[in-house]
Design a protein around this motif. Structure first.
Motif, PDB file in Angstrom:
ATOM      1  N   UNK A   1       0.767  -1.375  -0.233  1.00 31.49           N
ATOM      2  CA  UNK A   1       0.110   0.286  -0.151  1.00 31.49           C
ATOM      3  C   UNK A   1       0.998   0.849  -0.061  1.00 31.49           C
ATOM      4  N   UNK A   2       2.123   1.317   0.747  1.00 25.09           N
ATOM      5  CA  UNK A   2       2.883   2.728   0.785  1.00 25.09           C
ATOM      6  C   UNK A   2       3.165   3.145  -0.570  1.00 25.09           C
ATOM      7  N   UNK A   3       3.678   2.289  -1.221  1.00 25.75           N
ATOM      8  CA  UNK A   3       3.519   2.174  -3.011  1.00 25.75           C
ATOM      9  C   UNK A   3       3.334   2.608  -4.272  1.00 25.75           C
ATOM     10  N   UNK A   4       1.266   2.451  -3.500  1.00 20.32           N
ATOM     11  CA  UNK A   4       0.270   3.379  -4.031  1.00 20.32           C
ATOM     12  C   UNK A   4       1.142   4.101  -4.879  1.00 20.32           C
ATOM     13  N   UNK A   5       0.941   4.601  -6.324  1.00 19.65           N
ATOM     14  CA  UNK A   5       1.171   5.668  -6.809  1.00 19.65           C
ATOM     15  C   UNK A   5       2.712   5.709  -7.361  1.00 19.65           C
ATOM     16  N   UNK A   6       3.472   4.866  -6.728  1.00 20.16           N
ATOM     17  CA  UNK A   6       4.926   5.087  -7.284  1.00 20.16           C
ATOM     18  C   UNK A   6       5.298   4.815  -8.879  1.00 20.16           C
ATOM     19  N   UNK A   7       6.690   4.425  -9.321  1.00 22.54           N
ATOM     20  CA  UNK A   7       7.406   3.844 -10.537  1.00 22.54           C
ATOM     21  C   UNK A   7       8.348   2.870  -9.248  1.00 22.54           C
ATOM     22  N   UNK A   8       7.981   1.620  -9.228  1.00 21.35           N
ATOM     23  CA  UNK A   8       8.811   0.854  -8.561  1.00 21.35           C
ATOM     24  C   UNK A   8       9.365   0.393  -9.047  1.00 21.35           C
ATOM     25  N   UNK A   9       9.861   0.860 -10.383  1.00 23.10           N
ATOM     26  CA  UNK A   9      11.130  -0.131 -10.920  1.00 23.10           C
ATOM     27  C   UNK A   9      11.426   0.054 -12.261  1.00 23.10           C
ATOM     28  N   UNK A  10      12.632  -0.544 -12.973  1.00 24.68           N
ATOM     29  CA  UNK A  10      12.805  -1.144 -14.239  1.00 24.68           C
ATOM     30  C   UNK A  10      13.692  -2.633 -14.560  1.00 24.68           C
ATOM     31  N   UNK A  11      12.951  -3.736 -15.423  1.00 23.38           N
ATOM     32  CA  UNK A  11      13.417  -4.524 -15.081  1.00 23.38           C
ATOM     33  C   UNK A  11      14.747  -4.893 -16.213  1.00 23.38           C
ATOM     34  N   UNK A  12      15.677  -6.075 -15.608  1.00 20.26           N
ATOM     35  CA  UNK A  12      16.459  -6.032 -16.991  1.00 20.26           C
ATOM     36  C   UNK A  12      16.635  -5.729 -18.663  1.00 20.26           C
ATOM     37  N   UNK A  13      17.553  -5.423 -18.991  1.00 22.72           N
ATOM     38  CA  UNK A  13      17.308  -5.707 -20.679  1.00 22.72           C
ATOM     39  C   UNK A  13      16.867  -7.278 -21.120  1.00 22.72           C
ATOM     40  N   UNK A  14      15.941  -8.012 -22.071  1.00 22.93           N
ATOM     41  CA  UNK A  14      15.165  -8.827 -22.454  1.00 22.93           C
ATOM     42  C   UNK A  14      16.008  -9.007 -24.028  1.00 22.93           C
ATOM     43  N   UNK A  15      16.422  -9.705 -24.637  1.00 24.20           N
ATOM     44  CA  UNK A  15      17.030  -9.753 -25.859  1.00 24.20           C
ATOM     45  C   UNK A  15      15.014 -10.589 -26.472  1.00 24.20           C
ATOM     46  N   UNK A  16      14.114 -10.410 -27.295  1.00 25.14           N
ATOM     47  CA  UNK A  16      13.687 -11.208 -28.268  1.00 25.14           C
ATOM     48  C   UNK A  16      14.055 -11.737 -29.748  1.00 25.14           C
ATOM     49  N   UNK A  17      14.878 -12.742 -29.708  1.00 27.00           N
ATOM     50  CA  UNK A  17      15.164 -13.087 -30.726  1.00 27.00           C
ATOM     51  C   UNK A  17      14.232 -14.302 -31.412  1.00 27.00           C
ATOM     52  N   UNK A  18      15.335 -14.814 -32.397  1.00 25.51           N
ATOM     53  CA  UNK A  18      14.354 -15.972 -33.723  1.00 25.51           C
ATOM     54  C   UNK A  18      13.839 -16.985 -32.659  1.00 25.51           C
ATOM     55  N   UNK A  19      14.283 -17.704 -32.252  1.00 30.04           N
ATOM     56  CA  UNK A  19      13.759 -18.868 -31.901  1.00 30.04           C
ATOM     57  C   UNK A  19      13.059 -18.660 -30.273  1.00 30.04           C
ATOM     58  N   UNK A  20      12.686 -17.204 -29.655  1.00 28.82           N
ATOM     59  CA  UNK A  20      11.555 -17.572 -28.999  1.00 28.82           C
ATOM     60  C   UNK A  20      10.590 -17.362 -29.851  1.00 28.82           C
ATOM     61  N   UNK A  21      10.401 -16.295 -30.728  1.00 27.55           N
ATOM     62  CA  UNK A  21       9.093 -15.923 -31.462  1.00 27.55           C
ATOM     63  C   UNK A  21       9.088 -17.195 -32.290  1.00 27.55           C
ATOM     64  N   UNK A  22       9.901 -17.932 -33.030  1.00 31.01           N
ATOM     65  CA  UNK A  22       9.462 -19.361 -33.520  1.00 31.01           C
ATOM     66  C   UNK A  22       8.877 -20.195 -32.820  1.00 31.01           C
ATOM     67  N   UNK A  23       9.379 -20.376 -31.492  1.00 30.34           N
ATOM     68  CA  UNK A  23       8.862 -21.370 -30.339  1.00 30.34           C
ATOM     69  C   UNK A  23       7.535 -20.701 -29.423  1.00 30.34           C
ATOM     70  N   UNK A  24       7.406 -19.370 -29.522  1.00 32.25           N
ATOM     71  CA  UNK A  24       5.716 -18.813 -29.078  1.00 32.25           C
ATOM     72  C   UNK A  24       4.784 -19.212 -30.831  1.00 32.25           C
ATOM     73  N   UNK A  25       5.464 -19.404 -31.183  1.00 31.55           N
ATOM     74  CA  UNK A  25       4.912 -19.631 -32.308  1.00 31.55           C
ATOM     75  C   UNK A  25       3.686 -20.850 -32.252  1.00 31.55           C
TER      76      UNK A  25
END
Length: 152
Positions: A11-35
Motif C-alpha cells: 500500500x505504501x508503494x501506491x502511486x509510485x514507479x517501482x522499477x525497471x527490469x533488466x533488458x531481455x532480447x527477443x530472438x527468432x528462436x523465442x518467436x518461433x517457439x511462441x508460434x
C-alpha cells in the motif's frame, strides 16, 4: 529490486514507479517457439526471408501476445513479493500496442503501482506496465496488469 512482505508495504508503494527490469532480447528462436506453442505461424513472425522482403519492418516481429507473456518474468526482476500463499495473474486492462518489437530487439518492463486494495483478505494490485524497446522513444505497449495475492 524491491521486496514486499505484506499488504501495508504494498500500500505504501501506491502511486509510485517501482522499477525497471533488466533488458531481455527477443530472438527468432523465442518467436518461433511462441508460434509453435500458440499455433500462430503468421509469416510476419516466422518467415525471415519473406519479412525482410515484404514487411514494412524489414524483419520479423514478435507476437504481441509474446511480449505480454513476458510480464510475469520481467515483473519478478522488479519486485519480490514474500509471505504469500498464492499469486494469481488476474487480468489486463487498457492495453495498447504502440509499436512492434522486431527480432533481436531488447525490451524491459517499467512498472508503476496504480492501486492496492484489500478485498477481505485477498490483495488486488494494479500495476501500470510499459514495455520499453531499447533505443526507441515509443514503448511497445502500455496498460495495466492485475494481480491477486494471498498473504500468509
Amino acid at each position: 529490486m524491491i521486496i514486499i512482505n505484506n499488504f501495508n508495504e504494498y500500500k505504501l508503494l501506491e502511486g509510485s514507479m517501482v522499477g525497471t527490469s533488466l533488458w531481455h532480447t527477443i530472438d527468432q528462436d523465442q518467436i518461433n517457439r511462441f508460434a509453435d506453442a500458440t499455433l500462430d505461424h503468421q509469416w510476419i513472425h516466422t518467415d525471415e526471408k519473406r519479412a525482410a522482403e515484404e514487411s514494412p519492418y524489414r524483419s520479423t516481429i514478435a507476437h504481441g501476445y509474446l511480449t505480454l507473456s513476458l510480464i510475469p518474468y520481467l515483473w519478478k526482476q522488479i519486485a519480490e513479493v514474500r509471505n504469500i500463499t498464492m499469486e494469481i495473474n488476474y487480468g489486463i486492462e487498457n492495453f495498447r500496442f504502440g509499436q512492434p518489437v522486431k527480432v533481436n530487439d531488447q525490451v524491459c518492463l517499467q512498472a508503476t503501482i496504480r492501486s492496492v486494495n484489500d478485498l477481505k483478505g485477498t490483495v488486488k494490485v494494479v500495476v501500470g506496465a510499459r514495455l520499453l524497446i531499447k533505443d526507441q522513444s515509443k514503448p511497445a505497449y502500455t496498460g495495466d496488469v492485475l494481480f491477486l495475492y494471498h498473504f500468509a
